[in-house]
Write a protein that holds these residues in place. Structure first.
Motif, short mmCIF file in Angstrom:
data_model
loop_
_atom_site.label_atom_id
_atom_site.label_comp_id
_atom_site.label_asym_id
_atom_site.label_seq_id
_atom_site.Cartn_x
_atom_site.Cartn_y
_atom_site.Cartn_z
N LYS A 41 110.84 92.98 -39.63
CA LYS A 41 111.31 94.15 -39.02
C LYS A 41 110.41 94.73 -37.96
O LYS A 41 111.13 95.18 -36.84
CB LYS A 41 110.93 95.44 -40.06
CG LYS A 41 112.25 95.53 -41.10
CD LYS A 41 111.84 96.59 -41.94
CE LYS A 41 112.88 97.08 -42.75
NZ LYS A 41 112.68 98.40 -43.51
N MET A 49 110.02 96.84 -27.15
CA MET A 49 108.77 97.32 -26.83
C MET A 49 108.05 97.14 -25.41
O MET A 49 107.19 97.92 -24.98
CB MET A 49 107.70 97.38 -27.81
CG MET A 49 108.17 98.13 -29.03
SD MET A 49 107.16 97.79 -30.62
CE MET A 49 106.48 99.34 -30.58
N ASN A 59 98.37 91.31 -34.61
CA ASN A 59 97.29 91.37 -35.42
C ASN A 59 97.28 90.05 -36.58
O ASN A 59 98.39 90.00 -37.21
CB ASN A 59 97.24 92.75 -36.13
CG ASN A 59 96.12 92.88 -37.19
OD1 ASN A 59 95.13 92.42 -37.02
ND2 ASN A 59 96.32 93.76 -38.17
N ASP A 62 92.71 92.29 -40.84
CA ASP A 62 92.81 93.09 -41.79
C ASP A 62 94.43 94.03 -41.47
O ASP A 62 94.69 94.07 -40.77
CB ASP A 62 91.64 94.28 -41.89
CG ASP A 62 90.46 93.82 -42.21
OD1 ASP A 62 90.22 92.59 -42.56
OD2 ASP A 62 89.34 94.43 -42.02
N ALA A 63 95.01 94.14 -42.89
CA ALA A 63 96.17 94.69 -42.87
C ALA A 63 97.35 93.38 -42.84
O ALA A 63 98.66 93.68 -43.23
CB ALA A 63 96.62 95.59 -41.66
N ALA A 189 87.02 102.66 -39.56
CA ALA A 189 87.22 102.58 -41.12
C ALA A 189 85.95 101.44 -41.58
O ALA A 189 85.29 101.83 -42.53
CB ALA A 189 88.53 101.93 -41.39
N LEU A 282 99.15 102.27 -34.30
CA LEU A 282 99.41 101.82 -35.54
C LEU A 282 100.80 101.89 -35.84
O LEU A 282 101.36 100.81 -36.87
CB LEU A 282 98.42 102.15 -36.80
CG LEU A 282 97.12 102.26 -36.23
CD1 LEU A 282 96.25 102.74 -37.80
CD2 LEU A 282 96.40 100.65 -36.12
C1 LIG Z 1 91.42 99.85 -39.94
C2 LIG Z 1 92.47 98.88 -39.25
O1 LIG Z 1 92.13 97.54 -39.16
S1 LIG Z 1 93.74 99.40 -38.36
C3 LIG Z 1 94.58 98.19 -37.87
C4 LIG Z 1 95.34 97.42 -38.80
N1 LIG Z 1 96.49 98.06 -39.29
C5 LIG Z 1 97.67 97.97 -38.84
O2 LIG Z 1 98.06 97.06 -37.73
C6 LIG Z 1 98.76 98.82 -39.41
C7 LIG Z 1 99.90 98.68 -38.60
N2 LIG Z 1 101.37 99.50 -38.94
C8 LIG Z 1 101.83 99.29 -40.13
O3 LIG Z 1 101.60 98.49 -40.76
C9 LIG Z 1 102.98 100.13 -40.71
O4 LIG Z 1 103.15 101.40 -39.46
C10 LIG Z 1 102.30 101.38 -41.79
C11 LIG Z 1 102.18 100.28 -42.99
C12 LIG Z 1 101.29 102.09 -41.34
C13 LIG Z 1 103.62 101.96 -41.87
O5 LIG Z 1 104.87 101.33 -42.17
P1 LIG Z 1 106.12 101.83 -42.58
O6 LIG Z 1 105.81 102.60 -43.99
O7 LIG Z 1 107.20 100.75 -42.50
O8 LIG Z 1 106.48 103.10 -41.46
P2 LIG Z 1 107.82 103.86 -41.13
O9 LIG Z 1 108.72 103.59 -42.60
O10 LIG Z 1 107.75 105.13 -40.54
O11 LIG Z 1 108.44 102.73 -40.04
C14 LIG Z 1 109.66 103.00 -39.33
C15 LIG Z 1 109.99 101.81 -38.68
O12 LIG Z 1 109.08 101.36 -37.55
C16 LIG Z 1 108.50 100.18 -37.98
N3 LIG Z 1 107.13 99.94 -37.59
C17 LIG Z 1 106.07 100.64 -38.32
N4 LIG Z 1 104.86 100.10 -37.92
C18 LIG Z 1 105.21 99.52 -36.89
C19 LIG Z 1 104.38 98.70 -35.88
N5 LIG Z 1 103.27 98.94 -35.99
N6 LIG Z 1 105.05 98.11 -34.87
C20 LIG Z 1 106.31 97.97 -34.86
N7 LIG Z 1 107.34 98.31 -35.75
C21 LIG Z 1 106.72 99.34 -36.74
C22 LIG Z 1 108.88 99.97 -39.40
O13 LIG Z 1 108.97 98.63 -39.63
C23 LIG Z 1 110.23 100.77 -39.67
O14 LIG Z 1 111.28 99.92 -39.08
P3 LIG Z 1 112.93 100.02 -39.60
O15 LIG Z 1 113.27 101.27 -38.91
O16 LIG Z 1 113.63 98.84 -39.18
O17 LIG Z 1 112.64 99.92 -41.14
#
Ligand SMILES: CC(=O)SCCNC(=O)CCNC(=O)[C@H](O)C(C)(C)COP(=O)(O)OP(=O)(O)OC[C@H]1O[C@@H](n2cnc3c(N)ncnc32)[C@H](O)[C@@H]1OP(=O)(O)O
Ligand SMILES: O=CC(=O)O
Ligand SMILES: [Mg+2]
Length: 359
Positions: A41, A49, A59, A62-63, A189, A282
């Motif tokens: 997704k 984008m 990435n 982590d995550a 974090a 994020l």
């Molecule tokens: C402490 C650290 O190391 S921080 C760095 C590591 N962490 C990360 O990289 C986290 C990145 N982000 C994510 O994994 C996600 O945004 C989450 C888990 C926080 C939330 O995800 P969701 O619960 O799916 O959020 P939400 O439902 O609001 O997403 C809406 C849409 O945007 C998309 N989306 C969410 N985050 C992203 C992103 N970072 N990039 C692109 N698309 C995204 C989802 O897939 C979803 O798509 P859809 O409409 O086709 O279903």
């Protein structure tokens, strides 16, 4: 302890590797947007984008679930190869990656896969949990060997996350460890965990970290204003000084409360005001916040240009709107004016906004 001579510092670390840069280019990087290259997704959204965000970061650390580490690495290779405008000398959006930590079972394969396959598209490699100069030296030499083998002509830059207590203590030597060093991000974090801070959040403030107004009329139980303090002020200021000293760029890191767009904006703005050039995003909704906060406002640019105009040759002191302006306030104004020019060069809507400012 032996030190390299200045001229050796800028010699390639492997025969045939590209010459290190003498200056790190000031490419706009207001939002470093994280995505999981193994998540279909998220991957689907990447082509749209490009051009809307300064940096897209695949990435791998982590995550990303352990079972998805290989899929994420391979996904990133595909995205870099197939997405027009992403990364490399002609990219409109930079391509970065965050590799796994240097003590992990994945990092060697990350580097030996990514550099030959997409080294010409990768602008910056973010290295997590950097402890000291030795971590940067390891990555520096390995990258040079891989770049030489792949015939790359442009050095890949390195960005370190400041997320261990030892890393913070060694921040100066980390910044100066290699001419590849592009910048640092705060990793609140992991840093909180490593320092044994008693928080459970990914960045941002804490309601318990506060100062309280003195008792009014000696009444300790009566109403008193409280002001929440910034847990990250010390580390961000230390990081900004280290980066400015070494001519590289400081960034805020993750803000994990995705729903709290107001507090995210506050945290980003504090970092902007203290000298950071960007932050992590994020979730797609954090991109707009970061782009807005890390672009100077119309009011700031109007004021800065008025000061520049009033200061003439830049020497002496003048009064403007009841305030004294001199060389030092002029220099601050020039920081904003130059940032606005860099951003206007890549963002037509900001160009129109800044061009339309009347003094
Ligand atoms: C402490 C650290 O190391 S921080 C760095 C590591 N962490 C990360 O990289 C986290 C990145 N982000 C994510 O994994 C996600 O945004 C989450 C888990 C926080 C939330 O995800 P969701 O619960 O799916 O959020 P939400 O439902 O609001 O997403 C809406 C849409 O945007 C998309 N989306 C969410 N985050 C992203 C992103 N970072 N990039 C692109 N698309 C995204 C989802 O897939 C979803 O798509 P859809 O409409 O086709 O279903
Ligand atoms: O990687 C980032 C952090 O906050 O930890
Ligand atoms: Mg971390």
């Amino acid at each position: 302890m032996s030190h390299k001579s200045p001229k050796d510092f800028f010699a390639p670390l492997a025969v045939g590797a590209p010459a290190p840069l003498r200056e790190i280019p000031a490419r706009p990087s207001r939002a470093i947007h994280f995505f999981d290259p193994s998540n279909p997704k998220m991957v689907d959204k990447i082509p749209q984008m490009v051009g809307t965000v300064d940096v897209l970061l695949g990435n791998l650390e982590d995550a990303i679930k352990a079972d998805n580490k290989v899929a994420a690495r391979e996904g990133l290779v595909r995205i870099a190869q197939e997405t027009p405008g992403l990364g490399g000398a002609s990219g409109t959006t930079q391509l970065w990656t965050r590799i796994n930590s240097l003590d992990s079972p994945w990092v060697l394969d990350d580097l030996t896969t990514l550099v030959p396959a997409i080294g010409d598209r990768l602008d910056v490699i973010m290295v997590p949990k950097v402890q000291g100069a030795e971590d940067i030296h390891y990555v520096d030499r390995l990258l040079a060997q891989l770049e030489a083998k792949a015939g790359l002509t442009r050095p890949i830059l390195v960005h370190a996350i400041l997320e261990t207590a030892r890393g913070v203590a060694n921040v100066e030597e980390i910044c100066g460890a290699s001419p590849r060093m592009q910048g640092l991000s705060l990793g609140p974090a992991d840093l909180a965990a490593d320092r044994k801070m008693k928080t459970t959040r990914v960045g941002g403030g804490h309601p318990g970290y506060l100062v309280r107004e003195d008792p009014r009329d000696g009444d300790v139980t009566g109403p008193r204003a409280i002001f929440q303090q910034d847990l990250w002020h010390y580390t961000i200021a230390k990081m900004v000084d280290a980066c400015a000293t070494h001519g590289i760029y400081p960034y805020y890191g993750p803000f994990g409360d995705i729903a709290d767009v107001v507090a995210a904006e506050d945290q980003f703005r504090n970092a902007f005001l203290l000298g950071c050039v960007g932050t992590w995003s994020l979730h797609p909704k954090q991109i707009e916040i970061a782009n807005r906060v890390f672009s100077p406002s119309v009011e700031d640019i109007r004021h800065a240009r008025r000061v520049v105009a009033a200061m003439g040759d830049g020497t002496g002191a003048v009064m403007l709107d009841g305030k004294m302006e001199d060389d030092a306030s002029l220099k601050q104004c020039l920081v904003l004016v130059e940032l606005a020019e860099e951003l206007a060069a890549i963002d037509p809507s900001l160009k129109a906004l800044y061009d339309g400012i009347e003094l």
